[in-house]
Design a protein around this motif. Structure first.
Motif, PDB file in Angstrom:
ATOM      1  N   ASN A   1     -14.352   1.834 -10.916  1.00 46.34           N
ATOM      2  CA  ASN A   1     -15.461   1.826  -9.977  1.00 46.34           C
ATOM      3  C   ASN A   1     -15.014   2.422  -8.638  1.00 46.34           C
ATOM      4  OD1 ASN A   1     -17.061   0.404 -11.854  1.00 46.34           O
ATOM      5  ND2 ASN A   1     -16.260  -1.547 -11.121  1.00 46.34           N
ATOM      6  N   TRP A   2     -16.003   2.631  -7.751  1.00 46.93           N
ATOM      7  CA  TRP A   2     -15.701   3.014  -6.372  1.00 46.93           C
ATOM      8  C   TRP A   2     -15.584   1.730  -5.556  1.00 46.93           C
ATOM      9  CZ3 TRP A   2     -17.483   2.388  -1.425  1.00 46.93           C
ATOM     10  CH2 TRP A   2     -16.957   3.246  -0.466  1.00 46.93           C
ATOM     11  N   GLY A   3     -14.367   1.429  -5.125  1.00 47.75           N
ATOM     12  CA  GLY A   3     -14.121   0.210  -4.365  1.00 47.75           C
ATOM     13  C   GLY A   3     -13.647  -0.919  -5.261  1.00 47.75           C
ATOM     14  N   GLY A   4     -13.135  -1.966  -4.643  1.00 51.81           N
ATOM     15  CA  GLY A   4     -12.619  -3.103  -5.396  1.00 51.81           C
ATOM     16  C   GLY A   4     -12.045  -4.150  -4.479  1.00 51.81           C
ATOM     17  N   SER A   5     -10.718  -4.386  -4.565  1.00 44.41           N
ATOM     18  CA  SER A   5     -10.028  -5.379  -3.748  1.00 44.41           C
ATOM     19  C   SER A   5      -9.148  -4.667  -2.729  1.00 44.41           C
ATOM     20  CB  SER A   5      -9.157  -6.278  -4.626  1.00 44.41           C
ATOM     21  OG  SER A   5      -9.928  -6.926  -5.632  1.00 44.41           O
ATOM     22  N   MET A   6      -9.081  -5.232  -1.522  1.00 48.76           N
ATOM     23  CA  MET A   6      -8.260  -4.617  -0.484  1.00 48.76           C
ATOM     24  C   MET A   6      -6.783  -4.916  -0.733  1.00 48.76           C
ATOM     25  SD  MET A   6      -8.502  -4.890   3.685  1.00 48.76           S
ATOM     26  CE  MET A   6      -8.022  -6.628   3.780  1.00 48.76           C
ATOM     27  N   VAL A   7      -5.960  -3.878  -0.668  1.00 49.72           N
ATOM     28  CA  VAL A   7      -4.509  -4.003  -0.777  1.00 49.72           C
ATOM     29  C   VAL A   7      -3.899  -3.409   0.478  1.00 49.72           C
ATOM     30  CG1 VAL A   7      -2.453  -3.246  -2.035  1.00 49.72           C
ATOM     31  CG2 VAL A   7      -4.491  -3.978  -3.295  1.00 49.72           C
ATOM     32  N   VAL A   8      -2.959  -4.142   1.082  1.00 51.62           N
ATOM     33  CA  VAL A   8      -2.324  -3.711   2.330  1.00 51.62           C
ATOM     34  C   VAL A   8      -0.815  -3.665   2.125  1.00 51.62           C
ATOM     35  CG1 VAL A   8      -2.087  -4.125   4.799  1.00 51.62           C
ATOM     36  CG2 VAL A   8      -4.145  -4.900   3.594  1.00 51.62           C
ATOM     37  N   HIS A   9      -0.209  -2.533   2.466  1.00 49.31           N
ATOM     38  CA  HIS A   9       1.246  -2.386   2.453  1.00 49.31           C
ATOM     39  C   HIS A   9       1.750  -2.193   3.884  1.00 49.31           C
ATOM     40  CE1 HIS A   9       0.780  -1.780  -1.794  1.00 49.31           C
ATOM     41  NE2 HIS A   9       0.333  -0.539  -1.702  1.00 49.31           N
ATOM     42  N   GLN A  10       2.995  -2.569   4.110  1.00 53.12           N
ATOM     43  CA  GLN A  10       3.663  -2.222   5.361  1.00 53.12           C
ATOM     44  C   GLN A  10       4.509  -0.983   5.141  1.00 53.12           C
ATOM     45  OE1 GLN A  10       5.559  -5.429   7.523  1.00 53.12           O
ATOM     46  NE2 GLN A  10       7.124  -4.052   8.340  1.00 53.12           N
ATOM     47  N   LEU A  11       4.373  -0.008   6.027  1.00 48.70           N
ATOM     48  CA  LEU A  11       5.132   1.226   5.880  1.00 48.70           C
ATOM     49  C   LEU A  11       6.598   1.019   6.262  1.00 48.70           C
ATOM     50  CD1 LEU A  11       2.756   4.030   7.220  1.00 48.70           C
ATOM     51  CD2 LEU A  11       3.203   3.352   4.869  1.00 48.70           C
ATOM     52  N   VAL A  12       7.462   1.690   5.514  1.00 47.71           N
ATOM     53  CA  VAL A  12       8.905   1.676   5.749  1.00 47.71           C
ATOM     54  C   VAL A  12       9.349   3.118   5.942  1.00 47.71           C
ATOM     55  CG1 VAL A  12      11.161   1.128   4.758  1.00 47.71           C
ATOM     56  CG2 VAL A  12       9.207  -0.383   4.315  1.00 47.71           C
ATOM     57  N   GLN A  13      10.039   3.392   7.035  1.00 50.51           N
ATOM     58  CA  GLN A  13      10.539   4.746   7.290  1.00 50.51           C
ATOM     59  C   GLN A  13      12.020   4.828   6.944  1.00 50.51           C
ATOM     60  OE1 GLN A  13      10.977   6.181  11.382  1.00 50.51           O
ATOM     61  NE2 GLN A  13       9.909   8.083  10.807  1.00 50.51           N
ATOM     62  N   HIS A  14      12.394   5.814   6.124  1.00 47.59           N
ATOM     63  CA  HIS A  14      13.780   6.012   5.737  1.00 47.59           C
ATOM     64  C   HIS A  14      14.502   6.907   6.742  1.00 47.59           C
ATOM     65  CE1 HIS A  14      11.811   5.549   1.537  1.00 47.59           C
ATOM     66  NE2 HIS A  14      12.163   4.355   2.009  1.00 47.59           N
ATOM     67  N   ALA A  15      15.808   6.965   6.608  1.00 48.28           N
ATOM     68  CA  ALA A  15      16.612   7.753   7.545  1.00 48.28           C
ATOM     69  C   ALA A  15      16.238   9.229   7.537  1.00 48.28           C
ATOM     70  CB  ALA A  15      18.097   7.579   7.224  1.00 48.28           C
ATOM     71  N   ASP A  16      15.795   9.747   6.387  1.00 51.58           N
ATOM     72  CA  ASP A  16      15.425  11.160   6.303  1.00 51.58           C
ATOM     73  C   ASP A  16      13.971  11.421   6.683  1.00 51.58           C
ATOM     74  OD1 ASP A  16      14.091  10.093   4.143  1.00 51.58           O
ATOM     75  OD2 ASP A  16      14.979  11.430   2.646  1.00 51.58           O
ATOM     76  N   GLY A  17      13.282  10.384   7.135  1.00 47.11           N
ATOM     77  CA  GLY A  17      11.895  10.534   7.560  1.00 47.11           C
ATOM     78  C   GLY A  17      10.875  10.221   6.484  1.00 47.11           C
ATOM     79  N   THR A  18      11.264  10.177   5.220  1.00 42.13           N
ATOM     80  CA  THR A  18      10.318   9.851   4.163  1.00 42.13           C
ATOM     81  C   THR A  18       9.869   8.397   4.296  1.00 42.13           C
ATOM     82  OG1 THR A  18      12.102   9.294   2.628  1.00 42.13           O
ATOM     83  CG2 THR A  18      11.271  11.571   2.599  1.00 42.13           C
ATOM     84  N   LEU A  19       8.776   8.062   3.629  1.00 35.43           N
ATOM     85  CA  LEU A  19       8.158   6.748   3.764  1.00 35.43           C
ATOM     86  C   LEU A  19       8.181   5.967   2.463  1.00 35.43           C
ATOM     87  CD1 LEU A  19       4.984   7.688   5.853  1.00 35.43           C
ATOM     88  CD2 LEU A  19       7.152   6.771   6.707  1.00 35.43           C
ATOM     89  N   GLY A  20       8.332   4.679   2.571  1.00 31.79           N
ATOM     90  CA  GLY A  20       8.151   3.749   1.476  1.00 31.79           C
ATOM     91  C   GLY A  20       7.183   2.663   1.921  1.00 31.79           C
ATOM     92  N   VAL A  21       6.918   1.698   1.046  1.00 34.30           N
ATOM     93  CA  VAL A  21       6.029   0.593   1.400  1.00 34.30           C
ATOM     94  C   VAL A  21       6.635  -0.722   0.929  1.00 34.30           C
ATOM     95  CG1 VAL A  21       3.914   1.968   1.395  1.00 34.30           C
ATOM     96  CG2 VAL A  21       4.649   0.848  -0.715  1.00 34.30           C
ATOM     97  N   ALA A  22       6.352  -1.770   1.705  1.00 34.10           N
ATOM     98  CA  ALA A  22       6.807  -3.125   1.405  1.00 34.10           C
ATOM     99  C   ALA A  22       5.602  -4.054   1.430  1.00 34.10           C
ATOM    100  CB  ALA A  22       7.847  -3.564   2.440  1.00 34.10           C
ATOM    101  N   PRO A  23       5.739  -5.276   0.917  1.00 29.91           N
ATOM    102  CA  PRO A  23       4.627  -6.223   1.030  1.00 29.91           C
ATOM    103  C   PRO A  23       4.285  -6.468   2.495  1.00 29.91           C
ATOM    104  CG  PRO A  23       6.322  -7.064  -0.459  1.00 29.91           C
ATOM    105  CD  PRO A  23       6.898  -5.858   0.218  1.00 29.91           C
ATOM    106  N   ALA A  24       3.011  -6.455   2.819  1.00 31.22           N
ATOM    107  CA  ALA A  24       2.593  -6.804   4.171  1.00 31.22           C
ATOM    108  C   ALA A  24       2.876  -8.277   4.420  1.00 31.22           C
ATOM    109  CB  ALA A  24       1.110  -6.496   4.357  1.00 31.22           C
ATOM    110  N   GLY A  25       2.989  -8.647   5.680  1.00 25.48           N
ATOM    111  CA  GLY A  25       3.405 -10.001   6.025  1.00 25.48           C
ATOM    112  C   GLY A  25       2.596 -11.101   5.384  1.00 25.48           C
ATOM    113  N   ASP A  26       1.316 -10.847   5.106  1.00 21.66           N
ATOM    114  CA  ASP A  26       0.465 -11.884   4.536  1.00 21.66           C
ATOM    115  C   ASP A  26       0.939 -12.353   3.172  1.00 21.66           C
ATOM    116  OD1 ASP A  26      -1.060 -11.739   6.754  1.00 21.66           O
ATOM    117  OD2 ASP A  26      -2.813 -10.828   5.815  1.00 21.66           O
TER     118      ASP A  26
END
Length: 480
Positions: free
Chosen positions: A276-301
């Protein structure tokens, strides 16, 4: 207790993050997609303002903005909201501007404006993202657009500039790689350290939220080796910054409305219905690596919910079902499983809502290894979260794909995989947060994989390896 916000009788569509400096908290908006069974006199279309970011305490209120995705900025005591409106016959899209002093009551100002057709196709002009570009000392507006001229592979991020938020001038596309056949939806842009990041979503030739990186807001834009944040079940994601951390807000789609008239027969189960279009909200916290690339971690909640739970996570020992399993030396509570074919061990019962975690590593080059969810003792039903070292990917599979008719179902599981680089001997901490049918797996708190589990049955979680060796340790489960 809820881990992922889903409104009653509706779905979370595009989230518009807004961190309000006046209250020092997120006051996010979102597009609300009502379920078909809701009486029409109860439906309130358009933007809704969220009261909180905690999934189990959110209430939302309509604010009278009837249009598509946009953005909000606060300037000199006035909130400015930019959004898009649509018309058909012929198809056209326009940007609108509204102002408010309380985020609840909005008044349109100025006239709607469309694209400069010397740069852009007139049919796609939506999802405005407005921010002040300090490098250039003026306002920028990014727009989901299609570049004029050339082939139909013309999806791009359009650019407009302004000195006063009222008068906008179109410039050439900010990013136009001529790859996708639809506009680059929900564009978003921010700076973190020495890098600029451009975020957008697309549903042709891939269905995901992507990012690019550059040393300058004008580019050139680099495509990282892993250029997505999550699986196909995470879309239209935009970011928000609270002054310390940056988060990315997207939606995990539900299934079952058959809006594209493409579902298989009911005998296959709900997991093979179209998204479907839409569903449940998912939130990640962004993680920046030494080379500038990004990862994600569980948000504080998510970790906070686990800490607020009434009981502690319990340790679990694998129970071998198939293949060779033995306890590791050293007394660290670990197990090793191996087999020339399929080796599997089961743990405790799979919680309907809660947390499952384990640390995995592998030797050599197994065909696959990973987690089993809602699995029966005959290994017939269930789900498989597979790590595939040879193809550098994580893949989601349901038990039905292992059966005789599974080969007919591959189109309905398309794209439920993502790139993930791995190496023998490295330890991977796998954490699965599950709430009903919604689930998100994090690996080393740096990569995410969202999914839906509709056809789950009572069963257990466990671990498996195919044609190789896997090591399992530090296993725990928490039911909420």
């Amino acid at each position: 207790m809820s881990l992922f916000y889903t409104p009653d009788r509706a779905k979370v569509g595009d989230v518009i993050p807004f961190f309000d400096q006046r209250t020092a908290r997120f006051r996010n908006f979102y597009l609300k997609n009502w379920n078909p069974d809701v009486p029409r006199d109860q439906v309130q279309f358009g933007w809704h303002l969220m009261s909180d970011t905690h999934a189990d305490s959110i209430e939302d209120t309509p604010v009278g903005i009837l249009g598509g995705t946009g953005s909000v900025v606060d300037v000199d005591g006035v909130y400015h909201l930019f959004y898009c409106v649509f018309e058909n016959d012929p198809q056209r899209q326009w940007i609108r501007h509204a102002v408010s002093d309380d985020l609840m009551h909005w008044n349109d100002v100025g006239e709607p404006f469309g694209p400069d057709v010397s740069f852009y196709e007139p049919t796609d002009w939506r999802d405005p993202f407005v921010f002040f570009n300090e490098d250039e000392g003026r306002w920028w507006m990014l727009v989901a657009a299609r570049r004029a001229g050339g082939s139909d592979r013309n999806g791009c991020v359009g650019l407009c500039v302004s000195d006063d938020l009222m008068h906008w001038r179109c410039e050439r596309p900010l990013y136009a790689p001529d790859v996708h056949m639809s506009a680059y939806e929900c564009p978003d842009m921010f700076r973190m350290g020495e890098w600029w990041y451009l975020v957008f979503s697309n549903y042709t030739d891939g269905f995901a939220t992507y990012y690019r990186m550059a040393r300058s807001p004008r580019g050139p834009w680099l495509r990282p080796v892993i250029d997505t944040f999550d699986s196909r079940a995470f879309y239209a994601a935009k970011t928000g910054f609270d002054g310390t951390n940056r988060f990315i807000f997207g939606w995990n789609p539900t299934r079952g409305e058959n809006g594209w008239d493409f579902d298989p027969s009911a005998e296959y189960g709900a997991d093979y219905r179209t998204w479907n279009w839409g569903g449940s909200m998912v939130v990640h916290q962004l993680v920046q690596h030494a080379d500038g690339t990004l990862g994600v971690a569980p948000a504080g909640d998510l970790p906070a919910v686990l800490h607020r739970a009434d009981h502690e996570a319990i340790a679990v020992e694998p129970v071998p079902v198939q293949g060779d399993w033995h306890r590791d030396n050293g007394g660290n509570g670990g197990w090793t499983g191996s087999g020339d074919g399929f080796a599997a061990a089961l743990g405790a019962g799979m919680p309907d809502a809660g947390y499952v975690a384990a640390t995995l590593s592998y030797d050599g080059q197994p065909a696959r290894f990973g987690l089993m969810l809602h699995t029966d003792e005959r290994l017939s039903d269930g789900y498989y979260l597979s790590f595939d070292p040879l193809h550098s990917r994580i893949e989601w599979r349901s038990g039905l794909r292992m059966h005789e008719r599974g080969g007919q179902l591959f189109p309905y599981a398309v794209e439920m995989e993502r790139t993930f680089l791995m190496e023998p001997g490295k330890r991977y901490r796998v954490e699965l947060f599950v709430d009903g049918s919604t689930a998100v797996m994090y690996v080393n708190r740096d990569a995410a994989f969202s999914m839906r589990l509709y056809d789950r049955r009572p069963g257990k979680f466990g671990w498996f390896v195919e044609h190789g060796t896997v090591h399992v340790s530090d296993v725990s489960v928490l039911g909420l």
